[in-house]
Design an enzyme around this catalytic site. Structure first.
Site, PDB file in Angstrom:
ATOM      1  N   ASP A 148      89.744  14.826  22.896  1.00  0.00           N
ATOM      2  CA  ASP A 148      90.374  15.096  24.197  1.00  0.00           C
ATOM      3  C   ASP A 148      91.180  13.875  24.655  1.00  0.00           C
ATOM      4  OD1 ASP A 148      88.249  13.490  24.795  1.00  0.00           O
ATOM      5  OD2 ASP A 148      87.397  14.765  26.354  1.00  0.00           O
ATOM      6  N   ASN A 179      91.005  10.688  30.486  1.00  0.00           N
ATOM      7  CA  ASN A 179      91.676  10.206  29.278  1.00  0.00           C
ATOM      8  C   ASN A 179      93.091  10.750  29.164  1.00  0.00           C
ATOM      9  OD1 ASN A 179      89.739   8.567  28.093  1.00  0.00           O
ATOM     10  ND2 ASN A 179      88.559  10.363  27.405  1.00  0.00           N
ATOM     11  N   CYS A 205      85.016   3.355  30.704  1.00  0.00           N
ATOM     12  CA  CYS A 205      84.521   4.196  29.622  1.00  0.00           C
ATOM     13  C   CYS A 205      83.064   3.784  29.412  1.00  0.00           C
ATOM     14  CB  CYS A 205      85.340   3.893  28.366  1.00  0.00           C
ATOM     15  SG  CYS A 205      84.959   4.979  26.981  1.00  0.00           S
ATOM     16  N   HIS A 206      82.251   4.648  28.796  1.00  0.00           N
ATOM     17  CA  HIS A 206      80.864   4.215  28.579  1.00  0.00           C
ATOM     18  C   HIS A 206      80.587   3.832  27.124  1.00  0.00           C
ATOM     19  CE1 HIS A 206      80.645   8.798  29.138  1.00  0.00           C
ATOM     20  NE2 HIS A 206      80.967   8.548  27.917  1.00  0.00           N
ATOM     21  N   HIS A 266      88.294   2.726  23.405  1.00  0.00           N
ATOM     22  CA  HIS A 266      87.977   3.420  22.149  1.00  0.00           C
ATOM     23  C   HIS A 266      88.366   2.568  20.935  1.00  0.00           C
ATOM     24  CE1 HIS A 266      87.818   7.781  23.928  1.00  0.00           C
ATOM     25  NE2 HIS A 266      87.022   6.940  24.559  1.00  0.00           N
ATOM     26  N   ASP A 296      82.959   4.668  20.897  1.00  0.00           N
ATOM     27  CA  ASP A 296      83.962   5.629  20.415  1.00  0.00           C
ATOM     28  C   ASP A 296      84.874   5.049  19.340  1.00  0.00           C
ATOM     29  OD1 ASP A 296      83.441   7.840  22.436  1.00  0.00           O
ATOM     30  OD2 ASP A 296      83.777   6.116  23.725  1.00  0.00           O
TER      31      ASP A 296
HETATM   32  P1  NAD Z   1      86.843  19.338  32.816  1.00  0.00           P
HETATM   33  O1  NAD Z   1      87.969  20.250  32.491  1.00  0.00           O
HETATM   34  O2  NAD Z   1      85.450  19.852  32.805  1.00  0.00           O
HETATM   35  O3  NAD Z   1      87.075  18.732  34.269  1.00  0.00           O
HETATM   36  C1  NAD Z   1      88.312  18.349  34.730  1.00  0.00           C
HETATM   37  C2  NAD Z   1      88.453  18.803  36.169  1.00  0.00           C
HETATM   38  O4  NAD Z   1      89.791  18.482  36.553  1.00  0.00           O
HETATM   39  C3  NAD Z   1      88.281  20.329  36.382  1.00  0.00           C
HETATM   40  O5  NAD Z   1      87.330  20.569  37.401  1.00  0.00           O
HETATM   41  C4  NAD Z   1      89.668  20.796  36.768  1.00  0.00           C
HETATM   42  O6  NAD Z   1      89.670  21.878  37.663  1.00  0.00           O
HETATM   43  C5  NAD Z   1      90.236  19.537  37.401  1.00  0.00           C
HETATM   44  N1  NAD Z   1      91.695  19.524  37.482  1.00  0.00           N
HETATM   45  C6  NAD Z   1      92.597  20.018  36.598  1.00  0.00           C
HETATM   46  N2  NAD Z   1      93.843  19.834  37.074  1.00  0.00           N
HETATM   47  C7  NAD Z   1      93.715  19.205  38.266  1.00  0.00           C
HETATM   48  C8  NAD Z   1      94.641  18.725  39.229  1.00  0.00           C
HETATM   49  N3  NAD Z   1      95.963  18.871  39.070  1.00  0.00           N
HETATM   50  N4  NAD Z   1      94.155  18.129  40.342  1.00  0.00           N
HETATM   51  C9  NAD Z   1      92.824  17.989  40.524  1.00  0.00           C
HETATM   52  N5  NAD Z   1      91.901  18.420  39.648  1.00  0.00           N
HETATM   53  C10 NAD Z   1      92.349  19.015  38.532  1.00  0.00           C
HETATM   54  O7  NAD Z   1      86.992  18.079  31.865  1.00  0.00           O
HETATM   55  P2  NAD Z   1      85.900  16.994  31.448  1.00  0.00           P
HETATM   56  O8  NAD Z   1      85.381  17.345  30.113  1.00  0.00           O
HETATM   57  O9  NAD Z   1      84.951  16.775  32.561  1.00  0.00           O
HETATM   58  O10 NAD Z   1      86.817  15.714  31.255  1.00  0.00           O
HETATM   59  C11 NAD Z   1      87.573  15.163  32.315  1.00  0.00           C
HETATM   60  C12 NAD Z   1      88.327  13.956  31.818  1.00  0.00           C
HETATM   61  O11 NAD Z   1      87.407  12.874  31.577  1.00  0.00           O
HETATM   62  C13 NAD Z   1      89.022  14.147  30.468  1.00  0.00           C
HETATM   63  O12 NAD Z   1      90.269  13.505  30.493  1.00  0.00           O
HETATM   64  C14 NAD Z   1      88.100  13.484  29.477  1.00  0.00           C
HETATM   65  O13 NAD Z   1      88.779  13.067  28.309  1.00  0.00           O
HETATM   66  C15 NAD Z   1      87.636  12.316  30.301  1.00  0.00           C
HETATM   67  N6  NAD Z   1      86.436  11.641  29.824  1.00  0.00           N
HETATM   68  C16 NAD Z   1      86.395  10.302  30.022  1.00  0.00           C
HETATM   69  C17 NAD Z   1      85.284   9.587  29.615  1.00  0.00           C
HETATM   70  C18 NAD Z   1      85.230   8.110  29.883  1.00  0.00           C
HETATM   71  O14 NAD Z   1      84.197   7.489  29.659  1.00  0.00           O
HETATM   72  N7  NAD Z   1      86.303   7.494  30.399  1.00  0.00           N
HETATM   73  C19 NAD Z   1      84.206  10.252  29.021  1.00  0.00           C
HETATM   74  C20 NAD Z   1      84.274  11.622  28.857  1.00  0.00           C
HETATM   75  C21 NAD Z   1      85.400  12.325  29.280  1.00  0.00           C
END
Ligand code: NAD
Length: 477
Positions: A118, A152, A174-175, A203, A257
């Site tokens: 993703d 991401n 990030c974790h 990552h 990662d």
């Molecule tokens: P998800 O689809 O479950 O959640 C994303 C949310 O964003 C949804 O509730 C959706 O409705 C909302 N959304 C979509 N478009 C939007 C907009 N224009 N305005 C406001 N909200 C909006 O996704 P997820 O699996 O929870 O992942 C979310 C993000 O976090 C991804 O980019 C993923 O890659 C990232 N992520 C980051 C880490 C980290 O450690 N940094 C770890 C895991 C996931």
């Protein structure tokens, strides 16, 4: 100290309950207002109901409210957390299917040193564009606020934001660095006696320091090589053959990662992935491992929604272990992950967002792993490129640690440089509105057999209805 926090994409399966759980347990933020923003009304409402219920059951005087307006969530905020995934996992899958149709196994965004499913950098215009929209809105409506980038791609996203909006205070989290704790745990080491550092890009981080009780303990990692090693879940790769293969070549241990982001050789096919990341999933980013993850995400959304509707109809305490187990089983959440799930609700998510906010707000220093501009932390990486490094955070801001000992030449020149080049191409494409960078990335992809293949796959993706803005941005008819 009361502050205001806006959470964008508050319905996120991965983040919402973790961040809310951590917030409720942070007494130092008493009296604060948290504005939950999402475009998905159902998910948003469920998170708001549970957040308020957590307040009732665990005692906290935070105020949660929901909104569908980005402006409302950003205005007057002290911190804005962006966790939104524009287009959701459905869009990522759609693009992956098109890529596979034209010979790109796991999609065109699966590229060397960026194999995470993703972490789209080529076809995710809407996601990058939203990062910029949020940053611009912060600059206009709450210029003093910190932007906490969780969504991401953190590496491309934070670099894009710092170049377009240099005045916005952005930090990415990030974790992945928690892989160090996995290693320490497996070695039976007491983490409080461990002196460690990781450094690199998101990552793409490497263990440069591992000292235990004052003595270098790096050699101890060798004891964890195990030819009978088996993963517990698709993400369990810190001690996989892949991690040791990278250690052998780069002479430093890849952390978190980073292990997923190895080179082409290990990602050519599912059977290759199985060999290096373990049976039966072949790691998180194979078709099997990613399917497992998507089902988990679906279960979490189900659990959150079912718990919320139960909370509406019952005044009984809902956040009991017994109750959570019942809902987790009802949503097919895997039993081996229960402890991790309960830790989220117990406010021990291990995420750094709320500890960061607490440190900045109260001045009580925290050591965190942050994504910020290099500014000399990693020698030979440009100062303006965002790196992932340890830092002490307090009310004066982020104080980068000296990376000591430095990353070795192999890691810097053979791994970080090529990864930085890909980021540069993706960010430049966006900034210069120039699709030729994207074409070039694919022409350099070893899966590409002809110019026609690149043309066709890009055209099909760009012509998806959801990519109208992308077509306009790049002036494509
Ligand atoms: P998800 O689809 O479950 O959640 C994303 C949310 O964003 C949804 O509730 C959706 O409705 C909302 N959304 C979509 N478009 C939007 C907009 N224009 N305005 C406001 N909200 C909006 O996704 P997820 O699996 O929870 O992942 C979310 C993000 O976090 C991804 O980019 C993923 O890659 C990232 N992520 C980051 C880490 C980290 O450690 N940094 C770890 C895991 C996931």
């Amino acid at each position: 100290m009361p502050i205001r926090i806006g959470i964008i994409g508050a319905g996120s399966a991965v983040f919402s309950m973790r961040v809310v759980g951590d917030l409720i347990r942070t007494k130092e933020l008493s009296g604060s207002e948290v504005v939950l923003m999402d475009i998905d009304e159902e998910r948003l409402q469920a998170v708001e109901i549970l957040a308020n219920r957590l307040i009732d059951e665990f005692g906290s005087d935070l105020k949660f409210r929901k909104t569908a307006s980005l402006e409302d969530a950003v205005k007057d905020s002290d911190f804005v957390i962006n966790t939104a995934l524009v287009g959701g996992h459905e869009y990522l899958e759609k693009v992956r299917v098109i890529g596979e149709k034209y010979g790109y196994y796991r999609g065109i965004d699966a590229q060397e040193f960026n194999m995470v499913s993703d972490y789209y950098t080529i076809s995710n215009f809407n996601q990058l564009s939203y990062f910029v929209e949020v940053a611009k809105m912060i600059s206009k409506l709450s210029p003093h606020a910190w932007l906490i980038q969780a969504a991401n791609p953190v590496f491309e996203g934070t670099n894009l934001i710092t170049r377009i909006m240099p005045d916005v205070k952005v930090v990415g989290f990030c974790h992945g660095h928690r892989g160090v704790f996995d290693i320490a745990k497996r070695l039976g080491l007491d983490i409080s006696k461990l002196d460690w550092q990781v450094a690199g890009f998101n990552h793409a981080i490497w263990l440069n320091r591992f000292i235990y009780n004052g003595k270098d303990a790096y050699h101890m990692i060798e004891d964890l090589r195990d030819e009978h090693w088996k993963p517990q879940n698709p993400f369990d790769d810190q001690l996989s053959p892949m991690a040791f293969e990278m250690l052998d070549f780069y002479k430093m241990m890849p952390i978190g990662d980073t292990v997923r982001n190895s080179s082409w050789r290990y990602h050519r096919s599912f059977s290759e992935k199985l060999k290096w990341y373990g049976w039966p999933w072949g790691g998180a980013d194979s078709e099997v491992g990613w399917q497992w993850y998507k089902e988990i995400l679906k279960s979490i959304v189900n659990i959150v929604e079912s718990l919320a509707s139960f909370a509406k109809s019952s005044r009984d305490r809902i956040f009991t272990r017994e109750n959570l187990e019942k809902f987790a089983r009802g949503s097919d959440f895997p039993e081996e992950m229960f402890d991790e799930f309960f830790a989220i609700v117990e406010g021990k998510s291990g995420e750094q967002h709320i500890p960061f906010i607490k440190a900045i707000t109260t001045g009580k220093a925290e050591r965190l792993i942050v994504n910020v501009k290099n500014e000399g932390a990693i020698r030979e990486i440009p100062n303006d490129v965002v790196v992932e490094i340890p830092a002490i955070v307090d009310d004066k801001g982020i104080h980068r640690e000296k990376i000591d000992p430095p990353l070795n030449e192999r890691v810097k020149k053979l791994y970080l440089y090529p990864r930085m080049m890909r980021m540069e191409m993706a960010v430049r494409a966006f900034l210069e509105r120039d699709m030729s960078y994207i074409f070039e990335m694919l022409h350099r992809d070893p899966r590409t057999r002809s110019d026609g293949q690149v043309e066709t796959v890009i055209n099909e993706i760009v012509n998806l209805p959801e990519n109208k803005k992308m077509r306009e941005h790049y002036d494509m008819k």
